[in-house]
Each structure stands twice: as structure tokens, then as C-alpha cells.
Design a protein around this motif. Structure first.
Motif, mmCIF file in Angstrom:
data_model
loop_
_atom_site.group_PDB
_atom_site.id
_atom_site.type_symbol
_atom_site.label_atom_id
_atom_site.label_comp_id
_atom_site.label_asym_id
_atom_site.label_seq_id
_atom_site.Cartn_x
_atom_site.Cartn_y
_atom_site.Cartn_z
ATOM 1 N N SER A 217 48.088 36.765 31.806
ATOM 2 C CA SER A 217 49.156 35.852 32.174
ATOM 3 C C SER A 217 48.708 34.423 31.947
ATOM 4 C CB SER A 217 49.568 36.055 33.627
ATOM 5 O OG SER A 217 48.632 35.500 34.487
ATOM 6 N N ARG A 218 49.687 33.579 31.674
ATOM 7 C CA ARG A 218 49.387 32.177 31.460
ATOM 8 C C ARG A 218 50.439 31.368 32.192
ATOM 9 N NH1 ARG A 218 46.578 30.577 26.090
ATOM 10 N NH2 ARG A 218 45.596 32.456 26.873
ATOM 11 N N CYS A 219 50.046 30.264 32.768
ATOM 12 C CA CYS A 219 51.000 29.497 33.546
ATOM 13 C C CYS A 219 50.996 28.034 33.154
ATOM 14 C CB CYS A 219 50.659 29.599 35.027
ATOM 15 S SG CYS A 219 50.320 31.290 35.504
ATOM 16 N N LEU A 220 52.190 27.457 33.242
ATOM 17 C CA LEU A 220 52.310 26.029 32.966
ATOM 18 C C LEU A 220 52.614 25.393 34.299
ATOM 19 C CD1 LEU A 220 52.595 23.859 30.662
ATOM 20 C CD2 LEU A 220 55.030 24.120 30.999
ATOM 21 N N TRP A 221 51.627 24.725 34.891
ATOM 22 C CA TRP A 221 51.845 24.128 36.204
ATOM 23 C C TRP A 221 50.860 23.009 36.435
ATOM 24 C CZ3 TRP A 221 50.507 29.351 38.961
ATOM 25 C CH2 TRP A 221 49.136 29.631 38.806
ATOM 26 N N ASP A 222 50.773 22.584 37.654
ATOM 27 C CA ASP A 222 49.877 21.496 38.008
ATOM 28 C C ASP A 222 48.602 22.117 38.583
ATOM 29 O OD1 ASP A 222 48.563 19.366 39.031
ATOM 30 O OD2 ASP A 222 50.224 18.636 40.262
ATOM 31 N N LYS B 2 55.804 27.902 46.890
ATOM 32 C CA LYS B 2 56.638 29.033 46.511
ATOM 33 C C LYS B 2 55.708 30.130 46.000
ATOM 34 C CE LYS B 2 60.615 26.273 45.291
ATOM 35 N NZ LYS B 2 61.539 25.843 44.250
ATOM 36 N N LEU B 3 56.103 31.377 46.233
ATOM 37 C CA LEU B 3 55.218 32.487 45.879
ATOM 38 C C LEU B 3 55.860 33.428 44.880
ATOM 39 C CD1 LEU B 3 54.235 33.521 49.491
ATOM 40 C CD2 LEU B 3 52.847 32.185 47.950
ATOM 41 N N VAL B 4 55.045 33.938 43.961
ATOM 42 C CA VAL B 4 55.492 35.004 43.086
ATOM 43 C C VAL B 4 54.432 36.099 43.182
ATOM 44 C CG1 VAL B 4 56.007 35.678 40.724
ATOM 45 C CG2 VAL B 4 56.619 33.412 41.506
ATOM 46 N N VAL C 197 52.989 28.245 43.794
ATOM 47 C CA VAL C 197 53.412 27.040 43.079
ATOM 48 C C VAL C 197 53.867 25.999 44.102
ATOM 49 C CG1 VAL C 197 55.046 26.155 41.399
ATOM 50 C CG2 VAL C 197 54.155 28.444 41.139
ATOM 51 N N TYR C 198 53.334 24.791 44.004
ATOM 52 C CA TYR C 198 53.664 23.747 44.963
ATOM 53 C C TYR C 198 55.028 23.151 44.655
ATOM 54 C CZ TYR C 198 53.308 19.423 47.617
ATOM 55 O OH TYR C 198 53.541 18.383 48.476
ATOM 56 N N PHE C 199 55.827 22.960 45.655
ATOM 57 C CA PHE C 199 57.148 22.376 45.460
ATOM 58 C C PHE C 199 57.121 20.908 45.860
ATOM 59 C CE2 PHE C 199 61.491 22.095 44.891
ATOM 60 C CZ PHE C 199 62.118 21.567 46.017
ATOM 61 N N GLU C 200 57.297 20.038 44.855
ATOM 62 C CA GLU C 200 57.186 18.614 45.159
ATOM 63 C C GLU C 200 58.440 18.092 45.831
ATOM 64 O OE1 GLU C 200 55.890 16.391 41.695
ATOM 65 O OE2 GLU C 200 54.797 18.178 41.091
ATOM 66 N N ASP D 111 48.505 24.036 42.177
ATOM 67 C CA ASP D 111 48.953 25.412 42.070
ATOM 68 C C ASP D 111 47.788 26.331 41.787
ATOM 69 O OD1 ASP D 111 51.642 24.084 40.131
ATOM 70 O OD2 ASP D 111 51.526 24.371 42.293
ATOM 71 N N TYR E 187 50.951 34.306 42.650
ATOM 72 C CA TYR E 187 50.933 32.945 42.105
ATOM 73 C C TYR E 187 51.560 32.030 43.143
ATOM 74 C CZ TYR E 187 50.416 35.563 37.747
ATOM 75 O OH TYR E 187 49.989 36.420 36.773
#
Lengths: 171, 120
Positions: free
Chosen positions: A138-143, A119-121, A168-171, A147, A166
Motif C-alpha cells: 500500500s502507498r499513501c499520499l498524506w502528511d 480518521k481511521l481506515v 489520518v489527521y483531520f485539519e 499521519d 491507517y
């Protein structure tokens, strides 16, 4: 066996409704008066007559088959920002439209890369150069293994532009 | 251990997030004037505190928090975002939106914080 498995995942991707949406926020300061504007534009790519609730099957896939190519995205950002902003002068309405356009263009080009399950932002800032100072963070909470993000900034004589993507992988 | 809310709601509550973030911003840069040397530290605290509040809600989301702090000088700023995601889980569902943007200003600076929540 593996082919059947691949078919299942292809079908599943098609069922998820991808709806791009864009929002833009501008803070304009003209001669001491501050004007805020917030506009939200949402467009449906696939037309669904009724909203289906999809229960997804197990894919047994633990990670992305193909990792997100950060250098490719960086190239896209450099390319888009330079081409669109090189000759531009900061002008209120035009810059507002330009920010939205840049977002759309970057997102379309990132989608062209066809990286599955990401997914893209996309975030774009365009500002006027007036001797002010600013900080974007910016700060991100992810894997962190799956990501990632990429960002690029551009400057000419009257304006500056910062674009971040950004993924983000979609599991 | 901090209190961890085991909420099973898989919907991003934008109103709650907006209020939390406004409080974070007020707490960090409330009555202060823009200072080049401190802005780095300020934006880092705002972002960290916002993220901590979001995580405490215990929802199954990955978060992206973006903060922009700009000195007031009469210059204009435009911010836009575009997202490619699943509208059912990440985008607009009646009152719940998959992203929220908070704008705040005082006498000497603007602060814009955007939060994106992507479902896992």
C-alpha cells in the motif's frame, strides 16, 4: 481564554457526524468456479433528522495535540488477531464473517483510545493457506508528520490474517 | 511540469477512479503470468501509478491505496474494511463514494486494489 477555546473545539467535534461503514470483498474459488461477492454494510451511530451543513470555525490549531500512538495500535492488532484467529480453521462463510467482525472490533478498540481529530481506515485480509504466493502493498499520499499506519500479520495451520490500520489527521 | 487539474470539487469520484485504476493494472500486469520475483515491482508500480492519477485530479484529499496480488491456486481470500470518518466528506454521497475497490484477474493471478479518500 484557553478554556473557552477548548470548549469550542469540543462542541465542534460533536457536530461532525461520524458514520462508520464497512464493506467486504471476497474472492472464493471452489472447485474451479470463481465466485465473487461484495457486500456493503453501513450503520449510523448518531441519528440526525435533517442533514446540517456545518461551517466550522477556525481553531488556530496547527497540529494534533496528542500524536497517534502507533505501538498501542500494534498491540490492539496483535491482541485481536491472535484471540480471534488462533483456533480458527479456514471455512468460507465463517471467514467472510470473521473478516467483517475483525474490522469492526479493531475499529471499536481504536476509537476507545479517544485520539482526537484522527480518521481511521481499517483493512483486514483473511486467506487460506494453500501454498500460493501473494503480495499486499500500500502507498499513501498524506502528511507524514501527522499521519501514520500500523499493520500486523498472523498465521496458523490453515489460514493467515493481515490487518492494517491507517490514521489520518483531520485539519 | 505535469498538467495539474485545479478542480475545486471536494467530492471523490469513484467511477473515474475505478477506470483509471483498471487501466493502470492492465498496463502493468496485463498479459503476464504470476512471478514471485517480479510481484514486488508490479505492486509498487500499480500503486504508484494509481496514486499519480488520483493526485492529477487536484482534489483536496489524502489518499490511501492498497494493492493485493495473489497467485491463483484454488485458495480463498477475504478482504474487509471498516472506516471511521465523516460520511459527508469521505463517505457515500449519492453516486460518490469515499472509497473504491477494483478487482481484476487473469489466468494466473488476482489483483485487488482499494482506494480510500479522506478529505482534508
Amino acid at each position: 481564554m484557553s478554556e473557552a477555546h477548548k470548549d469550542k473545539s469540543v462542541r465542534r467535534d460533536k457536530k461532525t457526524s461520524r458514520v462508520p461503514s464497512e464493506g467486504s470483498h471476497g474472492v472464493k474459488n471452489t472447485a474451479g468456479k470463481t465466485k465473487d461477492s461484495l457486500s456493503n454494510v453501513s450503520c449510523m451511530e448518531e441519528h440526525h433528522d435533517e442533514r446540517m451543513v456545518v461551517t466550522l470555525e477556525n481553531t488556530y490549531q496547527l497540529g494534533p495535540r496528542k500524536r497517534f500512538p502507533t505501538p498501542a495500535i500494534l498491540e490492539i492488532l496483535k491482541d485481536v488477531l491472535t484471540n480471534y484467529l488462533e483456533e480458527e480453521e479456514y471455512e468460507v462463510e465463517r471467514s467472510r464473517q470473521m473478516a467483517k467482525t475483525l474490522c469492526e472490533v479493531i475499529r471499536a478498540r481504536a476509537k476507545e483510545l479517544m485520539i482526537r481529530r484522527y480518521k481511521l481506515v481499517v483493512l483486514v485480509h483473511i486467506g487460506q493457506l494453500a501454498g500460493q504466493s501473494m503480495q499486499i502493498s500500500s502507498r499513501c499520499l498524506w502528511d507524514p508528520s501527522n499521519d501514520t499506519f500500523a499493520s500486523w500479520s498472523f498465521k496458523n495451520t490453515s489460514l493467515y490474517g493481515v490487518a492494517s490500520v491507517y490514521a489520518v489527521y483531520f485539519e | 511540469m505535469e498538467e495539474f487539474n485545479n478542480g475545486d470539487e471536494a467530492i471523490f469520484n469513484a467511477d473515474e477512479a475505478t477506470n483509471n485504476i483498471k487501466e493502470c493494472i492492465e498496463g502493468v500486469i496485463g498479459g503476464m503470468d504470476y512471478s514471485q520475483s517480479k510481484v514486488n515491482q508490479w505492486s509498487a508500480s500499480i500503486v504508484e501509478q494509481s496514486l499519480t492519477h488520483l493526485v492529477k485530479q487536484g482534489r483536496p484529499f489524502k489518499y490511501i491505496v492498497n494493492c493485493t496480488v495473489m497467485q491463483k491456486s484454488g485458495a480463498g481470500l477475504h478482504t474487509a474494511n471498516s472506516c471511521y470518518w465523516d460520511n459527508a466528506t469521505d463517505g457515500e454521497i449519492i453516486h460518490h463514494i469515499g472509497s473504491c475497490t477494483v478487482r481484476w484477474e487473469n489466468r494466473t493471478m488476482y489483483c485487488v486494489v482499494s482506494v480510500f479518500a479522506v478529505a482534508m
